[in-house]
Enzyme design. Sequence first.
Site, short mmCIF file in Angstrom:
data_model
loop_
_atom_site.label_atom_id
_atom_site.label_comp_id
_atom_site.label_asym_id
_atom_site.label_seq_id
_atom_site.Cartn_x
_atom_site.Cartn_y
_atom_site.Cartn_z
N ARG A 147 0.84 -1.54 0.19
CA ARG A 147 0.11 0.19 0.12
C ARG A 147 1.07 0.74 0.03
O ARG A 147 1.25 1.73 0.85
CB ARG A 147 -0.90 0.08 1.15
CG ARG A 147 -2.03 -1.25 1.45
CD ARG A 147 -3.00 -0.87 1.98
NE ARG A 147 -1.68 -1.53 3.54
CZ ARG A 147 -2.10 -1.83 4.27
NH1 ARG A 147 -3.49 -0.69 4.83
NH2 ARG A 147 -1.64 -1.92 5.27
N GLY B 97 11.77 -13.84 17.96
CA GLY B 97 12.22 -12.26 18.01
C GLY B 97 13.60 -11.92 18.34
O GLY B 97 14.67 -11.98 17.71
N LYS C 255 8.69 -22.12 14.39
CA LYS C 255 9.92 -22.36 14.74
C LYS C 255 10.77 -23.62 15.09
O LYS C 255 12.11 -23.24 15.48
CB LYS C 255 9.64 -21.18 15.65
CG LYS C 255 9.15 -20.04 15.82
CD LYS C 255 8.14 -18.95 16.79
CE LYS C 255 7.45 -17.83 16.79
NZ LYS C 255 6.94 -17.01 16.81
#
Length: 433
Positions: free
Chosen positions: A48, A135, A206
Amino acid sequence: MRTRPLKVALLGCGVVGSEVARIMTTHADDLTARIGAPVELAGVAVRRPSKVREGIDPALITTDATALLKRGDIDVVIEVIGGIEPARTLITTAFENGASVVSANKALLAQDGAALHAAAEQHGLDLYYEAAVAGAIPLVRPMRESLAGDKINRVIGIVNGTTNFILDKMDSTGAGYQEALDEATALGYAEADPTADVEGYDAAAKAAILAGIAFHTRVRLDDVYREGMTEVSSADFASAKRMGCTIKLLAILERAADGASVTARVHPAMIPLTHPLASVREAYNAVFVEAEAAGRLMFYGPGAGGSPTASAVLGDLVAVCRNKLAEATGPGESAYTQLPVSAMGEVVTRYHISLDVADKPGVLAQVATTFAEHGVSIDTVRQQGRPDGVGNEASLVVVTHRAPDAALSGTVEALRKLDTVRGVASIMRVEGE
Ligand code: HSE
């Protein structure tokens, strides 16, 4: 110091991508000093283009990711789009055009890691993916590099923050699953559709990546046994508490005792409160690694979110840029052991089984016989009248010694057929002892 900048293409500019771009800009001098050359954001591919992106030069924004990768001067591609396509095709295009890749895409790596590593190797380039698992926590690099001289036998981790938040709330407040999920959604931990988290798909991806690294073999998403945590109840937490345990959604990767195979699984499990993973609260992640020489290591920290994930991406960016300058590559896929992944039925662990039974003579003996017939040895049994006061019925909680999962499944199937067993209220594995 080289003055010609290394050029970076950023694919995706959502929560993680925008943080990556921001830190690349605000910490440009530090990154330059650490790499030994300036890094320049050369283009940002988005879906976008009209969305306002603070701090990013609008001239860098494009919707044509392929053209950005093919323009011929990109050194490193950062892929933070997620999902299988178009990410897979774009990463392949990046390699074909001479760019190394930093990716945070766990789903793609768990499904197609082998092919992507092969493409990187074929072109003499890097594929780094620290951000794909847990993370900000440095885990992929410590396992691929720091522990490369050791032998990892077991990895047990909390690798999904959303589900850890929900389970922690259930544990600490007595809330039911739905109430805790609603709180996780309100606080922005759970997505509008929480399926990937609560059904264990995110953790399974993961787990596949970590298992491959830990055991130097190929483990694909389909090889990982997966159970979500939507069935975990307040009653399960009450039982866990009575045993001095709590409940966590765990990714458990194990090398078989004979070393000839591995297992990879994700499911809720009781763990003792004394285990380091039991004290991992809220949306934090933690991974406990057992290695032959190093012993037990615990990696802990924020497993999701824009900034923490960007930290891991940028660490990879620095490493990949250093490799580029040295005209070298970092570690590629290491799958030389080619160990097979055993089915869940071969996993050996302990079980906590809660049964609703008729409260009359001979029932306990019948239940105990069923366990014995399937070779499952009972450790403890606790019986109490039903808390709802239903007459002539009792709740029977059986905790077993270690047994193969297939034997336990056979036991439960047989228990369900007994007239005196009204229902199997819950089955939960007991880990980490
Ligand atoms: N949804 C994941 C979690 C973060 O809750 O941990 C991205 O893998």
